[in-house]
Design a protein around this motif. Sequence first.
Motif, short mmCIF file in Angstrom:
data_model
loop_
_atom_site.label_atom_id
_atom_site.label_comp_id
_atom_site.label_asym_id
_atom_site.label_seq_id
_atom_site.Cartn_x
_atom_site.Cartn_y
_atom_site.Cartn_z
N LEU A 145 40.04 -12.06 -0.36
CA LEU A 145 39.13 -11.20 -0.33
C LEU A 145 38.04 -11.36 -1.13
N THR A 146 36.65 -10.43 -1.16
CA THR A 146 35.62 -10.45 -1.47
C THR A 146 35.21 -9.15 -2.50
N LEU A 147 34.32 -9.35 -3.13
CA LEU A 147 34.03 -8.07 -3.39
C LEU A 147 32.60 -8.02 -3.63
N VAL A 148 31.54 -7.00 -2.98
CA VAL A 148 30.31 -6.72 -3.10
C VAL A 148 29.99 -5.64 -3.73
N GLY A 149 30.61 -4.99 -4.33
CA GLY A 149 30.08 -4.00 -5.39
C GLY A 149 31.25 -2.91 -5.61
N SER A 150 30.89 -2.07 -6.73
CA SER A 150 31.85 -1.37 -7.06
C SER A 150 30.90 0.28 -7.68
N SER A 151 31.41 1.76 -7.56
CA SER A 151 30.66 2.58 -8.60
C SER A 151 31.19 3.24 -8.86
N SER A 152 31.30 4.07 -9.84
CA SER A 152 31.64 4.92 -10.20
C SER A 152 31.71 7.04 -10.26
N ASN A 153 30.45 6.75 -9.22
CA ASN A 153 29.92 7.93 -9.05
C ASN A 153 30.25 8.31 -7.51
N PRO A 154 31.04 8.83 -6.63
CA PRO A 154 31.03 9.18 -5.32
C PRO A 154 29.93 8.90 -4.52
N LEU A 155 29.15 9.71 -4.99
CA LEU A 155 27.83 9.92 -4.12
C LEU A 155 26.68 8.98 -3.32
N GLU A 156 26.11 8.27 -5.27
CA GLU A 156 26.44 7.08 -5.22
C GLU A 156 26.49 5.74 -4.56
#
Length: 244
Positions: A27-38
């Motif tokens: 697995l490789t993480l390419v991003g994350s967000s705490s805002n579902p619309l973003e």
Amino acid sequence: MITCFLVDDEQSAIDILRAFIDKTPFLTLVGSSSNPLEALGILQNQPVDLLFLDIHMPQLSGLDLMRLMPGRTRVILTTAYSEFAVEGFELNVLDYLLKPIAFERFLKAAQKALNTAIEPAARWQPEEKPDTYIFVKTESKGKMTKVDFDEIMFVEGMKNYVSINTSTERIITLLNIKDLEDRLPGKQFMRVHKSYIVSLDKIRALDGNQILLKGMKAYVPLGETYRTAFFEALQEKVMGSGRK
């Protein structure tokens, strides 16, 4: 390598999953967000293989975000609420992880993602199609002729040459009959004599040690050495014993 994106309105939950992904070699993480619309905007422009998605979030729930997602992205739901499991699986989620998530359980879900990433590639591997023709050099210098297997009636060997006979032409080429025999599809053609190969589909009749082909008046000889194998190949096609 499976690309991943995290969506959760709690940063602590994102941090835990990020640590789990870092420990998982495929697995490789390419991003994350705490805002579902973003997150939706990012994923619509840059789809990933796998999304770890919380359900209860402000502005847009995880299930609603799923319905707007690009179709190729697989989803693993991460939530503290078990009552949404049925609805999640109806949306074809890959797995449903209940918080707090243990690494062993996370790894099991990740393995599912790996398996589904491998299996479709194998399932959709293009089937290798058998050859249906060859090109042979002819007596004319620099000239090559395409010969479709379905058009060949029989092949006759003549020392260092072979004559490929179709219903409309005779093609002479500098080949050994054994080399051509090896090149022709075995289910369609058979050696019946030291000097002859016939197309089984083109056989019209058998008369003792002679084979009559469709559209031909002359017979092709059936050599004694090849007789047993020839009739074994035709056995399932033979009807009637000839007895009264």
